[in-house]
Design an enzyme around this catalytic site. Sequence first.
Site, short mmCIF file in Angstrom:
data_model
loop_
_atom_site.label_atom_id
_atom_site.label_comp_id
_atom_site.label_asym_id
_atom_site.label_seq_id
_atom_site.Cartn_x
_atom_site.Cartn_y
_atom_site.Cartn_z
N HIS A 322 -23.18 -28.91 22.71
CA HIS A 322 -23.35 -30.06 23.74
C HIS A 322 -22.68 -31.10 23.62
CE1 HIS A 322 -26.79 -27.18 24.38
NE2 HIS A 322 -26.57 -27.57 25.57
N GLY A 323 -22.16 -31.52 22.44
CA GLY A 323 -21.41 -32.66 22.27
C GLY A 323 -21.08 -32.99 20.94
#
Lengths: 465, 399
Positions: A322-323
């Site tokens: 997600h990051g």
Amino acid sequence: MVFSSLFFIFRFLPVFFLIYYLTPRRYKNCILLLGSLFFYGYGCFIEKFEPGYFVYFVCLIFINFISAIMISMQEKKFVRKLTLALVMMLDLGGLFVFKYFDFFTGDVLGRDDFILGLTLPLGISFYTFQLISYVVDVYRGKYKPERHLVSFSAYIAMFPQLIAGPIVKYDEVRKKMRRRNVTLADAESGACLFCMGLGSKVILANNLYTLWNTTTTIGIPYMSLAYSWLCAIALSMYIYFDFWGYSLMAMGLGRMLGFKIPENFNAPYISRSFTEFWRRWHMTLGRFFKEYVYIPLGGSRVSKIRLIFNLMVVWALTGLWHGAAYNFIIWGLMFFVLLGIEKLFMLKIFDRVHILGHIYTLVLIPVSWVIFTISDLKTLLIYLGNMIGIRSGEAMTNAMVLKDTLSDYWWLLLLGAVMCTALPINLYKMLRGKLLQSVISFAIFWISVYLLFRGVDNPFLYFRF
Amino acid sequence: MGSIINFFKKTGYVIKHAPFLTCVTVTSIVLTCVTVIQVGPENIMKVRKTVPIFGLLLDPDYPDIDTESVEYAAETDDEIDYYDPEEDDYSDAVDTDTPDTKDPDPDDTGTVADTQEDTSTEDTSSEEDDGSSATSDDPQEKDPSKKDDKDDKDADDGLVVEGVTVYETYKPRKAKSDCYVDTGLIPLTTEYDYFTAGDYSFFDDALFIGDSRTVGLQYYSDLPDHADFVCQTGLSINKALTTECAKDHKSGKTTTGEKLLKKKKYGKIYLCIGINDIGTGNTDYIAGIYKKLLDTIQSYQPDAIVFLQSIMPVTKAKSKADNIINNENINAKNAAIARFADGEKVFYLNINEFFTDRSYTAHSGALLSEQSTDGVHIQAVYYRQWADLLLNYGIKTDE
């Protein structure tokens, strides 16, 4: 180009679909590919000028296409494995360089002199995963590789799912790639689905975002307990409606093209546990990690210690996907812990007393999204402290602020709460093909467009001072 | 004949099976046609660069930025360079463009008491009546400032004339949108012998009018116990007095600013408004509607002292990233607003100097990033400071 932009809705869509529907069946894939490449190229050349990313994308598709054919043609296991390893290294290496390199050198190793400062290519996390799933499935012999470069490229580049998923597997669209009928009813129900997604994004998500945004206005240390919960709830709804809306729009567009793009969400906020939550939230990502990470690691048929390790790997990777920041790892590992505890004993309790499970998930969901959103660890701690009443600054959002905020946003929160249930999707299924659905979609469409227009007209609408 | 029947049959089929798509297509086409007729086909791309369909939903009063600003630029100076995105480095881009603001000192950030005559008259010629524009027509003020350009502030302090609003200058930058031309001016608080009030009872006869920054003042300072507020997030100048957002602090009732002004008598009125409008028109336009608001307020409250608080700037990062909400634009608007200060009933307060860094001149710059998380608003605790510093600007009245 995002789906919820006027350019996309009033320029790209009509022109593209007009050409697409008028084209004879055998050239439809060509048109789809050209349209998708225009869609991607628009982001790479016009919105920002990053032509290299376009070239990277095209090359990656080509290399994966060739290697899949090579894998299937090779008899020797060793060569097959080597080819697979090389192409995966290339795919994941690209993802690593663009997405994680700076985090790894800058934050983990603490070397500021090694920072590349690259921006993230559009949709790289999604198309990389799609390519990997395709090559691995070919390696596993699940299906034969696609021999038409156009069909394969059209599958990877298909504009509905290119930028923000869902992660479509090739066997889901393979048959349709060869031959598909687009009926008028399909186009109509796809368009209605698109509108539902548009409304979710524009009417709900964008407005909820302004509520969440007040946190940055006030300054996180000064938020009271109640206010920080209110904002966290708004944030949870925002993230859901934003992503869900995008997935719905992708599904709708897919249907208009004649494909069936898999569902990505199934009312996740009515789950009774996080085990269930992850079966309903971003389903295609969960499926990817299950099939290509969890099961190859041994799945659940291993020793307990190994199982714990496997789960930890899967959740840390889910977080990292997600990051690239520590808070995403914390976020992922939080689910590892929660799911572990649930497996140990909590699921049994929740199965007996349903309401307990609902309370437990509904309380922890906002917390998880706060961790997800605030990447500065110090600020994150302050926020979480506020949520449980451990203060570091003076609470300045008094009852008046809270009351005013609620009187501005109560309808949105209420509507959001209703829309978080399974009601909208059930309603859609119930009304499918009926006139009422068209009427509702028509209303949603013009309301959304009007809001979008106002946002363009007045750049401050979503960020008014 | 048969083909016509066939066509109708086909159309009927489409309408029956895809009513939604049909309706959306038809309404879109109709709306587009109406718009084209309304504005004329030759103007269609000019009006809305985004989607021409919605011309008919436009507010008729909405200023057409494109055409107005062309006139505006022509009025001021033909050679003014607009911001060119390819030439991103705009720090050294302009120094000869605005002819009157040339600073003899290349370091340019000196505090020069600059007369309004010097610079901003040409750009904003519409509000040229002597009574309301800034007060430095006074020759006494003009001469020394021109002679002693390089003198620092101490020298100027000796020449303070009560009621005069002076400007600092900086090297103007290229404008990034048509909404403004960087004038290179930052107005300072109107010179006056202000007294400092002891406590908040000073605000008992005060009214605050403004946007979300004033909302912050209402929420996070102790002012609402004393003063009335007319404020709302996103409040624009035109709607400031007609929006239902006024709170009478004693009765707690919500009403409009206009009614409040009619009903009660105020001693001080604090304005802090304009940032929501700065993208809707050029500086002339904003100055015009601001003056209209000021005139309306004064017509209801002829005896009140009106404080025009500066529009607070944004942080450096926000300013750099935004073509409209940037500090050059805000400075241009502030310079125009400050001209309405007459030093008798209307005073300009440069609150910015307390919340900004020194990136432009000695006194004003960008909002301090440690005081603002979103780049636009100061954090909750700082509103008290703001309220406190207003205590320093008391005007002695005869009553």
